[in-house]
Design an enzyme around this catalytic site. Structure first.
Site, PDB file in Angstrom:
ATOM      1  N   TYR A  33       0.839  -1.200   0.000  1.00  0.00           N
ATOM      2  CA  TYR A  33       0.000   0.000   0.000  1.00  0.00           C
ATOM      3  C   TYR A  33       0.871   1.247   0.000  1.00  0.00           C
ATOM      4  O   TYR A  33       2.085   1.167   0.233  1.00  0.00           O
ATOM      5  CB  TYR A  33      -0.947  -0.003   1.212  1.00  0.00           C
ATOM      6  N   ARG A 100      -7.898 -20.231  -1.492  1.00  0.00           N
ATOM      7  CA  ARG A 100      -6.866 -20.067  -0.461  1.00  0.00           C
ATOM      8  C   ARG A 100      -5.819 -21.168  -0.517  1.00  0.00           C
ATOM      9  O   ARG A 100      -6.112 -22.335  -0.333  1.00  0.00           O
ATOM     10  CB  ARG A 100      -7.503 -20.041   0.933  1.00  0.00           C
ATOM     11  N   LYS A 149      -1.794 -17.351  15.552  1.00  0.00           N
ATOM     12  CA  LYS A 149      -2.209 -17.827  14.228  1.00  0.00           C
ATOM     13  C   LYS A 149      -2.855 -16.663  13.472  1.00  0.00           C
ATOM     14  O   LYS A 149      -4.067 -16.632  13.257  1.00  0.00           O
ATOM     15  CB  LYS A 149      -3.166 -19.020  14.361  1.00  0.00           C
ATOM     16  N   GLU A 182      10.045 -24.073  12.247  1.00  0.00           N
ATOM     17  CA  GLU A 182       8.873 -24.840  11.806  1.00  0.00           C
ATOM     18  C   GLU A 182       8.742 -24.673  10.311  1.00  0.00           C
ATOM     19  O   GLU A 182       9.535 -23.966   9.675  1.00  0.00           O
ATOM     20  CB  GLU A 182       7.611 -24.356  12.528  1.00  0.00           C
ATOM     21  N   LEU A 207       4.244 -21.652  15.873  1.00  0.00           N
ATOM     22  CA  LEU A 207       2.822 -21.887  16.110  1.00  0.00           C
ATOM     23  C   LEU A 207       2.643 -23.191  16.895  1.00  0.00           C
ATOM     24  O   LEU A 207       3.301 -24.193  16.606  1.00  0.00           O
ATOM     25  CB  LEU A 207       2.077 -21.994  14.774  1.00  0.00           C
TER      26      LEU A 207
END
Ligand code: PLP
Length: 287
Positions: A33, A100, A149, A182, A207
């Site tokens: 942006y 997604r 998350k 991870e 996470l």
């Protein structure tokens, strides 16, 4: 006077301006942006913002939605239609709308382009400036909260895209000390030389995978030794087996890391057994 927004080629009433729920800006923060100040209906520091916008798009490999000349016309038109003399102009460009999935849409989709602007009460702003501003300090945590998350998944999406481009299914993040943290959307595990399962502790900045947690119990119940302790890339490459876990992958054996075979380069018996145990238990306990 009602406000007008520009969304993907159309000028629409601000209150009715929408993008799709599977826009990658919404799903992954996969967008950029810029904000311009408007003085007397004209855009301040025009070149600086347009150059940074182009750079941000290029760094993320997001297509430019239109030529800079055409974009300038849109920006000016938004200011004109909103009759803003003193204010702010906002532009957001995302990688577009697609089902997604972390990697970039393939085939690519057109970027999403949104422009809005609003009036600012400059007199009030000047009065505030004369009073000055209080400041506080906070720890520098941008972005050191991988335990949340959040949908701020741009680094994860870029990592998954890097994996795709190198013919891999997953990318494992490695911290500055050489330890695996991870995966881009999974938790990472190894089976070390003496058969112990290892996965990083959740005090670390990762996470807290629900599948990871469930699998620790399943493995222990099956008599396996599990240690929540970080491992290095070297340890991973020397491991008997490696695998990763997530609700979307269950237990997925990893057969190579950065091109180096793990074990004999085939899914290992421990990972396959754990997958079987996990699937049986998850199916049975599903509510
Ligand atoms: N780590 C990251 C970064 C993830 O995005 C995910 C899942 O989306 C996981 C780990 C695995 O978590 P879970 O087992 O709860 O699906």
């Amino acid at each position: 006077m009602s406000r007008v927004a520009y969304v993907n080629g159309v000028y629409v009433p601000h209150g009715e301006a929408t993008v799709h729920i599977e826009d990658r800006g919404f799903q992954f923060a996969d967008g950029v942006y810029e904000v311009w100040a408007i003085f007397g209906g004209r855009l301040a520091d025009y070149d600086g913002h347009i150059e940074r916008l182009g750079r941000s798009l290029d760094e993320l490999r997001i297509d430019h939605p239109m030529s800079s000349g055409a974009l300038t016309n849109v920006l000016r038109e938004v200011v004109r239609r909103n009759r803003v003399r003193e204010g702010l102009l906002y532009i957001q460009i995302t990688r577009g709308t697609a089902p997604r999935d972390h990697p970039f849409p393939n085939p690519p989709v057109p970027p999403t382009l949104v422009v809005t602007c609003k009036s600012i009460d400059r007199k009030a702003a000047e009065a505030k400036a004369r009073n000055g501003a209080a400041v506080i300090t906070v720890p520098e945590t941008r972005w050191a909260r991988c335990d949340i998350k959040t949908v701020g998944l741009l680094p994860n999406a870029l990592a998954k895209q890097a994996a795709r481009e190198r013919g891999a299914m997953e990318a494992w993040f490695v911290d500055e000390l050489g330890f695996v943290t991870e995966g881009s959307s999974t938790n990472a595990w190894i089976v070390d030389a003496d058969g112990t399962l290892r996965t990083r502790d959740t005090n670390a900045n990762i996470l807290r995978g629900v599948t990871r947690r469930a699998l620790i119990d399943i493995a222990r119940d099956a008599g396996m030794k599990v240690e929540e302790r970080p491992f290095t890339m070297e340890e991973a490459k020397a491991a008997k087996e490696a695998f990763f876990t997530a609700a979307s992958a269950f237990v997925m054996p990893a057969v190579s890391i950065d091109g180096a075979k793990i074990g004999n380069g085939k899914p290992g018996p421990v990972a396959l057994k754990l997958r079987e145990l996990y699937l049986a238990e998850a199916r049975e306990r599903a509510v």
